[in-house]
Design a protein around this motif. Structure first.
Motif, PDB file in Angstrom:
ATOM      1  N   GLY A 217      25.514   6.150 -16.261  1.00 51.23           N
ATOM      2  CA  GLY A 217      24.897   7.473 -16.313  1.00 51.23           C
ATOM      3  C   GLY A 217      24.351   7.816 -17.685  1.00 51.23           C
ATOM      4  O   GLY A 217      24.427   7.029 -18.629  1.00 51.23           O
ATOM      5  N   MET A 218      23.771   9.011 -17.799  1.00 45.59           N
ATOM      6  CA  MET A 218      23.287   9.575 -19.067  1.00 45.59           C
ATOM      7  C   MET A 218      22.229   8.687 -19.723  1.00 45.59           C
ATOM      8  O   MET A 218      22.303   8.359 -20.901  1.00 45.59           O
ATOM      9  CB  MET A 218      24.456   9.830 -20.017  1.00 45.59           C
ATOM     10  N   ALA A 219      21.242   8.295 -18.900  1.00 45.21           N
ATOM     11  CA  ALA A 219      20.016   7.611 -19.351  1.00 45.21           C
ATOM     12  C   ALA A 219      20.217   6.153 -19.759  1.00 45.21           C
ATOM     13  O   ALA A 219      19.256   5.475 -20.129  1.00 45.21           O
ATOM     14  CB  ALA A 219      19.331   8.393 -20.482  1.00 45.21           C
ATOM     15  N   ARG A 220      21.426   5.653 -19.680  1.00 44.07           N
ATOM     16  CA  ARG A 220      21.723   4.281 -20.142  1.00 44.07           C
ATOM     17  C   ARG A 220      20.798   3.235 -19.518  1.00 44.07           C
ATOM     18  O   ARG A 220      20.400   2.274 -20.177  1.00 44.07           O
ATOM     19  CB  ARG A 220      23.203   3.981 -19.819  1.00 44.07           C
ATOM     20  N   MET A 288      18.601  14.878 -24.441  1.00 45.41           N
ATOM     21  CA  MET A 288      18.123  13.804 -23.552  1.00 45.41           C
ATOM     22  C   MET A 288      16.901  14.239 -22.749  1.00 45.41           C
ATOM     23  O   MET A 288      15.923  13.505 -22.640  1.00 45.41           O
ATOM     24  CB  MET A 288      19.230  13.391 -22.584  1.00 45.41           C
ATOM     25  N   LEU A 289      16.966  15.464 -22.203  1.00 46.63           N
ATOM     26  CA  LEU A 289      15.878  15.932 -21.345  1.00 46.63           C
ATOM     27  C   LEU A 289      14.654  16.306 -22.182  1.00 46.63           C
ATOM     28  O   LEU A 289      13.536  15.906 -21.866  1.00 46.63           O
ATOM     29  CB  LEU A 289      16.352  17.125 -20.507  1.00 46.63           C
ATOM     30  N   GLU A 290      14.882  17.028 -23.282  1.00 48.32           N
ATOM     31  CA  GLU A 290      13.746  17.496 -24.082  1.00 48.32           C
ATOM     32  C   GLU A 290      13.017  16.340 -24.766  1.00 48.32           C
ATOM     33  O   GLU A 290      11.818  16.380 -24.961  1.00 48.32           O
ATOM     34  CB  GLU A 290      14.224  18.494 -25.141  1.00 48.32           C
ATOM     35  N   GLN A 291      13.754  15.326 -25.142  1.00 49.58           N
ATOM     36  CA  GLN A 291      13.130  14.237 -25.910  1.00 49.58           C
ATOM     37  C   GLN A 291      12.812  13.006 -25.059  1.00 49.58           C
ATOM     38  O   GLN A 291      12.468  11.955 -25.595  1.00 49.58           O
ATOM     39  CB  GLN A 291      14.018  13.859 -27.103  1.00 49.58           C
ATOM     40  N   GLY A 292      12.931  13.133 -23.753  1.00 54.36           N
ATOM     41  CA  GLY A 292      12.555  12.021 -22.861  1.00 54.36           C
ATOM     42  C   GLY A 292      13.309  10.738 -23.196  1.00 54.36           C
ATOM     43  O   GLY A 292      12.719   9.653 -23.257  1.00 54.36           O
ATOM     44  N   CYS A 297      14.380   4.856 -23.438  1.00 57.17           N
ATOM     45  CA  CYS A 297      15.342   3.779 -23.156  1.00 57.17           C
ATOM     46  C   CYS A 297      14.682   2.688 -22.301  1.00 57.17           C
ATOM     47  O   CYS A 297      14.869   1.495 -22.548  1.00 57.17           O
ATOM     48  CB  CYS A 297      16.563   4.373 -22.452  1.00 57.17           C
ATOM     49  N   ARG A 298      13.884   3.110 -21.310  1.00 58.66           N
ATOM     50  CA  ARG A 298      13.176   2.122 -20.457  1.00 58.66           C
ATOM     51  C   ARG A 298      12.278   1.232 -21.308  1.00 58.66           C
ATOM     52  O   ARG A 298      12.260   0.018 -21.185  1.00 58.66           O
ATOM     53  CB  ARG A 298      12.298   2.845 -19.429  1.00 58.66           C
ATOM     54  N   GLU A 299      11.522   1.901 -22.208  1.00 59.99           N
ATOM     55  CA  GLU A 299      10.557   1.155 -23.031  1.00 59.99           C
ATOM     56  C   GLU A 299      11.266   0.229 -24.025  1.00 59.99           C
ATOM     57  O   GLU A 299      10.930  -0.950 -24.143  1.00 59.99           O
ATOM     58  CB  GLU A 299       9.636   2.145 -23.781  1.00 59.99           C
ATOM     59  N   THR A 300      12.253   0.784 -24.719  1.00 62.04           N
ATOM     60  CA  THR A 300      12.959  -0.049 -25.704  1.00 62.04           C
ATOM     61  C   THR A 300      13.724  -1.161 -24.997  1.00 62.04           C
ATOM     62  O   THR A 300      13.802  -2.290 -25.490  1.00 62.04           O
ATOM     63  CB  THR A 300      13.944   0.794 -26.559  1.00 62.04           C
ATOM     64  N   GLY A 301      14.289  -0.835 -23.836  1.00 63.23           N
ATOM     65  CA  GLY A 301      15.042  -1.837 -23.069  1.00 63.23           C
ATOM     66  C   GLY A 301      14.140  -2.994 -22.657  1.00 63.23           C
ATOM     67  O   GLY A 301      14.531  -4.169 -22.745  1.00 63.23           O
ATOM     68  N   ALA A 302      12.902  -2.655 -22.245  1.00 64.52           N
ATOM     69  CA  ALA A 302      11.960  -3.711 -21.838  1.00 64.52           C
ATOM     70  C   ALA A 302      11.627  -4.584 -23.047  1.00 64.52           C
ATOM     71  O   ALA A 302      11.558  -5.826 -22.953  1.00 64.52           O
ATOM     72  CB  ALA A 302      10.696  -3.086 -21.259  1.00 64.52           C
ATOM     73  N   TYR A 303      11.427  -3.938 -24.200  1.00 65.41           N
ATOM     74  CA  TYR A 303      11.103  -4.686 -25.423  1.00 65.41           C
ATOM     75  C   TYR A 303      12.245  -5.623 -25.814  1.00 65.41           C
ATOM     76  O   TYR A 303      12.043  -6.824 -26.054  1.00 65.41           O
ATOM     77  CB  TYR A 303      10.792  -3.699 -26.562  1.00 65.41           C
ATOM     78  N   LEU A 364      20.670   4.770 -27.427  1.00 66.72           N
ATOM     79  CA  LEU A 364      19.357   4.677 -26.761  1.00 66.72           C
ATOM     80  C   LEU A 364      18.214   5.033 -27.704  1.00 66.72           C
ATOM     81  O   LEU A 364      17.047   4.851 -27.353  1.00 66.72           O
ATOM     82  CB  LEU A 364      19.340   5.615 -25.541  1.00 66.72           C
ATOM     83  N   ILE A 365      18.562   5.514 -28.889  1.00 70.30           N
ATOM     84  CA  ILE A 365      17.532   5.873 -29.870  1.00 70.30           C
ATOM     85  C   ILE A 365      17.203   4.677 -30.773  1.00 70.30           C
ATOM     86  O   ILE A 365      16.477   4.823 -31.749  1.00 70.30           O
ATOM     87  CB  ILE A 365      18.004   7.048 -30.744  1.00 70.30           C
ATOM     88  N   ILE A 366      17.732   3.525 -30.466  1.00 72.51           N
ATOM     89  CA  ILE A 366      17.514   2.336 -31.309  1.00 72.51           C
ATOM     90  C   ILE A 366      16.008   2.060 -31.458  1.00 72.51           C
ATOM     91  O   ILE A 366      15.243   2.195 -30.491  1.00 72.51           O
ATOM     92  CB  ILE A 366      18.272   1.112 -30.721  1.00 72.51           C
ATOM     93  N   SER A 367      15.601   1.688 -32.670  1.00 77.67           N
ATOM     94  CA  SER A 367      14.175   1.425 -32.922  1.00 77.67           C
ATOM     95  C   SER A 367      13.856  -0.038 -32.618  1.00 77.67           C
ATOM     96  O   SER A 367      14.765  -0.865 -32.481  1.00 77.67           O
ATOM     97  CB  SER A 367      13.848   1.711 -34.393  1.00 77.67           C
ATOM     98  N   ARG A 368      12.565  -0.354 -32.553  1.00 80.64           N
ATOM     99  CA  ARG A 368      12.158  -1.753 -32.329  1.00 80.64           C
ATOM    100  C   ARG A 368      12.581  -2.635 -33.504  1.00 80.64           C
ATOM    101  O   ARG A 368      12.960  -3.788 -33.312  1.00 80.64           O
ATOM    102  CB  ARG A 368      10.648  -1.836 -32.119  1.00 80.64           C
TER     103      ARG A 368
END
Ligand SMILES: Cc1ncc(COP(=O)(O)O)c(C=O)c1O
Length: 387
Positions: A217-220, A288-292, A297-303, A364-368
């Protein structure tokens, strides 16, 4: 340590400070944190809005009994319901406690409403907690060893096999409980279509479907709740871990009519949903909601998954990368039991599960750039281990 019970094998560092994806030990060494307190600090350490909310609430009122109305609970329950399914929420303090609450709710609902037996089917390889009921529900023998007698009412079915699950259903069964992706079991993602089939099976027999989203849960996984990936909506969902970004809190989220099986006096928790926990959770969910954060997480996870795919080509000992969002399992052939310790020398926190899976659950805020740093460090560690 002499007076602390030895229930954990601890690594030889003491962490004293954390900011974002970095933590520091007593000696001032800096580590890249790919564990996040095991999928807890999803917004990173010391997130300013969570810190601020806690400070503000601490100056007003730490604790208030559930003998009285707690408006922060009402606000958080409303946000959870609006962003999941029409539900009512019970707040508690941990994942195991949330699952205990869910198990009790299933039993109440079966006794008073559905007329089905109160038995619960869970899946092999699952992990639901360490209390007596939740370790009985857990599909791993190692957590049950030596704790007989265990409570009755649980049946374990093989993982990902709809026919076997169907065969396990009889009149004694009132619910199926599962993790949409198994966490402790090794980041195991169910076969395509399995969860839809489970939902259909539950509907056919009038069973409740309980999702343990304590870890997912929670955007993971790249959606606020993992069930949202494939549109299979559970009747009950449990949350904990990242709900308070590190402040201990758990929740049982139940479809409105199912929640009504509880009435005043049927369940309680002294600390559950106290103003401090609610302040941390409200701030966490709002950010989480305000900052998408789920999309990020989806984008960084794919990267990160792509970068790990490149790594796998360099290491024949990597058998498979399993990932959804930033819940990632690197399945290796080798025994990696000493890897988390070796990783400390490279100044990275890593976690190994089931002996041979490196589980990456960073903030989930980890950078590239930080993802690249993690990949380079893992490359070096695996190379030294000959994986
Ligand atoms: C899916 C799942 N359920 C339940 C739990 C238990 O949570 P807690 O340790 O907060 O009791 C965990 C903990 O790892 C978990 O991953």
């Amino acid at each position: 340590m002499e007076h602390v019970m030895e229930t954990y094998s601890r690594l030889p560092i003491t962490l004293v400070k954390g900011r974002g994806c970095r933590v520091q030990d007593e000696q001032g060494n800096d580590y890249l944190d790919m564990v996040a307190g095991i999928a807890v600090c999803n917004l990173g350490h010391a997130h300013p809005q969570v810190v601020e909310a806690l400070k503000k609430q601490a100056e007003e009122l730490f604790h208030c009994s559930n003998l009285y109305r707690i408006p922060q609970q009402e606000a958080l329950a409303r946000i959870i319901s609006k962003n999941s399914f029409d539900s009512r929420v019970f707040f508690c303090n941990s994942g195991a406690e949330a699952n205990e609450g869910a198990i009790k709710l299933v039993r109440r609902y079966c006794h008073d409403c559905s007329g089905r037996g109160p038995g619960i089917i869970t899946l092999a390889g699952s992990f639901h907690g360490r209390t007596l009921a939740t370790l009985t529900a857990t599909g791993q023998d190692k957590v049950k060893k030596g704790f007989d007698p265990l409570p009755g009412g649980f049946v374990i079915a093989p993982y990902g096999d709809i026919d076997a699950l169907s065969e396990a259903v009889d009149d004694s069964i009132g619910a199926v409980m599962l993790e949409p992706i198994q966490g402790e079991g090794g980041v195991r993602i169910p076969p395509e279509g399995y969860l839809t089939q489970v939902r259909e099976l539950c509907d056919r027999h009038g069973l409740l479907l309980v999702y343990d989203e304590v870890q997912t849960g929670m955007a993971r996984t790249g959606e606020l709740f993992c069930y949202q990936h494939d549109g299979v909506v559970p009747d009950i969902m449990t949350l904990a871990k990242a709900l308070g970004n590190g402040f201990p809190v758990g929740a049982v989220v139940a479809r409105r009519d199912v929640a009504e099986a509880f009435d005043p006096g049927s369940h309680a928790s002294t600390f559950g949903g106290n103003p401090l926990a609610m302040a941390a959770s409200l701030a966490t969910l709002t950010v989480m909601l305000e900052q998408g954060i789920a999309r990020r997480c989806r984008e960084t996870g794919a990267y990160l998954t792509e970068r790990l795919g490149e790594l796998a080509r360099l290491h024949p000992g990597i058998r498979e990368i399993r990932s959804r969002g930033l819940m990632i399992g690197i399945q290796c052939d080798a025994d990696l039991s000493s890897l988390a310790k070796d990783a400390l020398k490279e100044r990275i926190l890593l976690n190994v599960i089931q002996g041979s899976v490196i589980r990456l659950v960073p903030p989930l805020i980890i950078s590239r750039e930080e993802c690249n740093e993690a990949v380079e460090k893992i490359h070096k560690i695996l190379k030294e281990k000959g994986v």
